[in-house]
Design a protein around this motif. Structure first.
Motif, PDB file in Angstrom:
ATOM      1  N   UNK A   1      29.244  30.422   5.731  1.00 27.55           N
ATOM      2  CA  UNK A   1      28.628  30.494   4.404  1.00 27.55           C
ATOM      3  C   UNK A   1      27.110  30.494   4.405  1.00 27.55           C
ATOM      4  N   UNK A   2      26.484  30.745   5.585  1.00 30.29           N
ATOM      5  CA  UNK A   2      25.022  30.728   5.673  1.00 30.29           C
ATOM      6  C   UNK A   2      24.545  32.120   6.091  1.00 30.29           C
ATOM      7  N   UNK A   3      23.836  32.784   5.179  1.00 29.41           N
ATOM      8  CA  UNK A   3      23.352  34.146   5.464  1.00 29.41           C
ATOM      9  C   UNK A   3      21.891  34.094   5.880  1.00 29.41           C
ATOM     10  N   UNK A   4      21.609  34.485   7.153  1.00 31.03           N
ATOM     11  CA  UNK A   4      20.214  34.602   7.585  1.00 31.03           C
ATOM     12  C   UNK A   4      19.965  36.064   7.946  1.00 31.03           C
ATOM     13  N   UNK A   5      18.843  36.381   8.588  1.00 31.25           N
ATOM     14  CA  UNK A   5      18.497  37.795   8.806  1.00 31.25           C
ATOM     15  C   UNK A   5      18.452  38.130  10.284  1.00 31.25           C
ATOM     16  N   UNK A   6      19.147  39.221  10.599  1.00 28.81           N
ATOM     17  CA  UNK A   6      19.143  39.722  11.966  1.00 28.81           C
ATOM     18  C   UNK A   6      18.002  40.713  12.064  1.00 28.81           C
ATOM     19  N   UNK A   7      16.834  40.240  12.444  1.00 29.45           N
ATOM     20  CA  UNK A   7      15.654  41.102  12.462  1.00 29.45           C
ATOM     21  C   UNK A   7      14.682  40.596  13.511  1.00 29.45           C
ATOM     22  N   UNK A   8      13.652  41.389  13.778  1.00 34.20           N
ATOM     23  CA  UNK A   8      12.669  40.979  14.781  1.00 34.20           C
ATOM     24  C   UNK A   8      13.065  41.477  16.158  1.00 34.20           C
ATOM     25  N   UNK A   9      12.288  41.070  17.185  1.00 39.52           N
ATOM     26  CA  UNK A   9      12.582  41.546  18.542  1.00 39.52           C
ATOM     27  C   UNK A   9      13.985  41.122  18.972  1.00 39.52           C
ATOM     28  N   UNK A  10      14.503  41.836  19.958  1.00 39.71           N
ATOM     29  CA  UNK A  10      15.846  41.537  20.490  1.00 39.71           C
ATOM     30  C   UNK A  10      16.041  40.063  20.762  1.00 39.71           C
ATOM     31  N   UNK A  11      17.166  39.527  20.310  1.00 37.26           N
ATOM     32  CA  UNK A  11      17.496  38.147  20.641  1.00 37.26           C
ATOM     33  C   UNK A  11      16.960  37.117  19.659  1.00 37.26           C
ATOM     34  N   UNK A  12      16.154  37.544  18.676  1.00 38.53           N
ATOM     35  CA  UNK A  12      15.586  36.607  17.704  1.00 38.53           C
ATOM     36  C   UNK A  12      16.313  36.742  16.365  1.00 38.53           C
ATOM     37  N   UNK A  13      16.266  35.683  15.580  1.00 41.20           N
ATOM     38  CA  UNK A  13      16.812  35.682  14.221  1.00 41.20           C
ATOM     39  C   UNK A  13      15.782  35.052  13.288  1.00 41.20           C
ATOM     40  N   UNK A  14      15.861  35.388  12.013  1.00 40.15           N
ATOM     41  CA  UNK A  14      14.903  34.827  11.053  1.00 40.15           C
ATOM     42  C   UNK A  14      15.645  34.065   9.963  1.00 40.15           C
ATOM     43  N   UNK A  15      15.180  32.851   9.675  1.00 40.31           N
ATOM     44  CA  UNK A  15      15.775  32.085   8.587  1.00 40.31           C
ATOM     45  C   UNK A  15      14.713  31.827   7.524  1.00 40.31           C
ATOM     46  N   UNK A  16      15.048  32.093   6.260  1.00 36.41           N
ATOM     47  CA  UNK A  16      14.136  31.771   5.154  1.00 36.41           C
ATOM     48  C   UNK A  16      14.251  30.290   4.854  1.00 36.41           C
ATOM     49  N   UNK A  17      13.185  29.713   4.301  1.00 37.06           N
ATOM     50  CA  UNK A  17      13.226  28.286   3.974  1.00 37.06           C
ATOM     51  C   UNK A  17      13.843  28.105   2.586  1.00 37.06           C
TER      52      UNK A  17
END
Ligand code: PMP
Length: 382
Positions: free
Chosen positions: A347-363
């Motif tokens: 139930x937690x949607x974050x973003x698959x973006x940025x250089x390979x192997x990294x993920x981004x989470x909004x606050x």
């Protein structure tokens, strides 16, 4: 994933063939931490003021809106004066339906066939789309391993490519990195020598401060450089700190000459009367709308500290980018897609973006960040 829109039966521009429309998945899940929104909705008093402003605008909807929206530009100039201490005339401010449209206007006015736009990767993934849509050649330099920008590298790329537009995001998306004033100055200086089309004209430098309000105390805004560089444009948005992403209002500050060029390429009446009314009502309540910025900054710093103390099952520490924004980039994962999916399954949607192997989470809110951390511990085995 959105399927590509391909058609062999329509005269689609070849460079658009097989491409999908830009955008993160919009899914109905409990914890939305994927598009850097502000998790706090407008307070009831602000909702009342906005409702009243829309009601009043509705009585005149048979007429086109104020094409030059000087009242809104004046309110935005006043806000920037309070936020950054920089005094601006309304004619130095421009606005559109989100800062994406503001930056498209910039590329429409200053890019174009035979011209080049430059940025430094990893950075905001819409930039190449503005270039594509305006037939502008797109060139990327690089950021260092810690996502900072080396001014010498930036100077060298500008001297080599002679772009007409340089796009710098600060804080940068997806890394969160803020640029020191000296780096922005170095780029503005280099841009003065771009000699676009052999006319002696400088390149336009766009500093995209969509996340500017989240920057650390003591980090200056590029707005402070405006009186020295007529070729500088500083872009902002009401979508992030202002908690008004649904209203679609972005804006910029620049010299009057630069803003006048944007007036030529905008569509007539591009900002609806409703949008103008909502934005002005919101600006009258900027203190309330921005009230959660400090909370979000503290939550960001706590998230960075928490992630930095964690290790993967194989003993490697998590890598976490320093952030001046309302999101954090972290990694590195051998299977980032599986991790992203595992979080989504909880139930937690974050973003698959940025250089390979990294993920981004909004606050998000404290509760949402707890849900994120709990899910991450479980899925990544931290
Ligand atoms: N610039 C950056 C760096 C962004 O991350 C975004 C939104 N994700 C935008 C501009 C555009 O935002 P908006 O059009 O909502 O103002």
């Amino acid at each position: 994933m959105t399927p590509p829109l391909v058609s062999g039966r329509l005269p689609l521009r070849p460079e658009l063939s097989g491409t999908a429309p830009y955008g993160a998945p919009q899914l109905d899940v409990p914890v939305l931490l994927n598009v850097n929104e502000n998790p706090y909705p407008p307070a009831p008093g602000v909702v009342d003021t906005i409702t009243e402003a829309v009601r009043s605008a509705a009585t005149g909807l048979n007429r086109y809106p104020d094409r030059d929206f000087l009242a809104l530009r004046s309110d935005l100039a006043a806000y920037l004066g309070t936020e950054s201490g920089v005094s601006l005339a309304p004619e130095q401010v421009w606005a559109a339906n989100g800062s994406n449209e503001v930056m498209l206007h910039l590329l429409q006015a200053f890019g174009g066939p035979g011209r080049t736009a430059v940025s430094f990767a990893p950075t905001y993934s819409m930039y190449p789309e503005y270039a594509r849509d305006t037939h502008t050649r797109w060139v990327v330099g690089r950021r260092a391993d810690d996502f900072t920008l080396d001014p010498d590298h930036a100077r060298a790329v500008i001297a080599r490519e002679r772009p007409s537009v340089v796009l710098l995001a600060s804080p940068n998306n997806p890394t969160g990195t803020a640029l020191p004033a000296a780096t922005v100055e170095a780029v503005c200086e280099a841009a003065l020598g771009a000699d676009v089309d052999g006319t002696g004209a400088p390149a336009v430098v766009v500093v995209d401060e969509a996340y500017g309000e989240f920057r650390r105390a003591g980090t200056p805004s590029a707005l402070e450089l405006l009186d020295r560089y007529p070729n500088l444009a500083v872009s902002r948005t009401m979508s992030k700190a202002f908690a008004l992403a649904g209203a679609r209002v972005g804006y910029l500050a620049a010299s009057r000459e630069l803003v006048d060029a944007l007036r030529v390429v905008r569509l007539p009446y591009h900002l609806s009367a409703v949008t103008q009314a909502v934005a002005r009502a919101a600006l009258a309540h900027s203190t309330e709308l921005l009230a959660q910025v400090d909370t979000l900054r503290a939550e960001r710093d706590a998230t960075v500290a928490w992630l930095r103390g964690r290790h993967l099952p194989d003993g490697r520490p998590l890598e976490v980018a320093a952030s001046d924004a309302n999101f954090v980039l972290f990694g590195r994962f051998d299977e980032r897609h599986a991790l992203w999916q595992g979080l989504l399954d909880r139930g937690v949607l974050i973003r698959e973006t940025g250089p390979d192997g990294w993920l981004r989470v909004s606050i998000g809110t404290g509760k949402e960040m707890t849900a994120f951390k709990d899910a991450l511990v479980e899925v990544a085995g931290l």
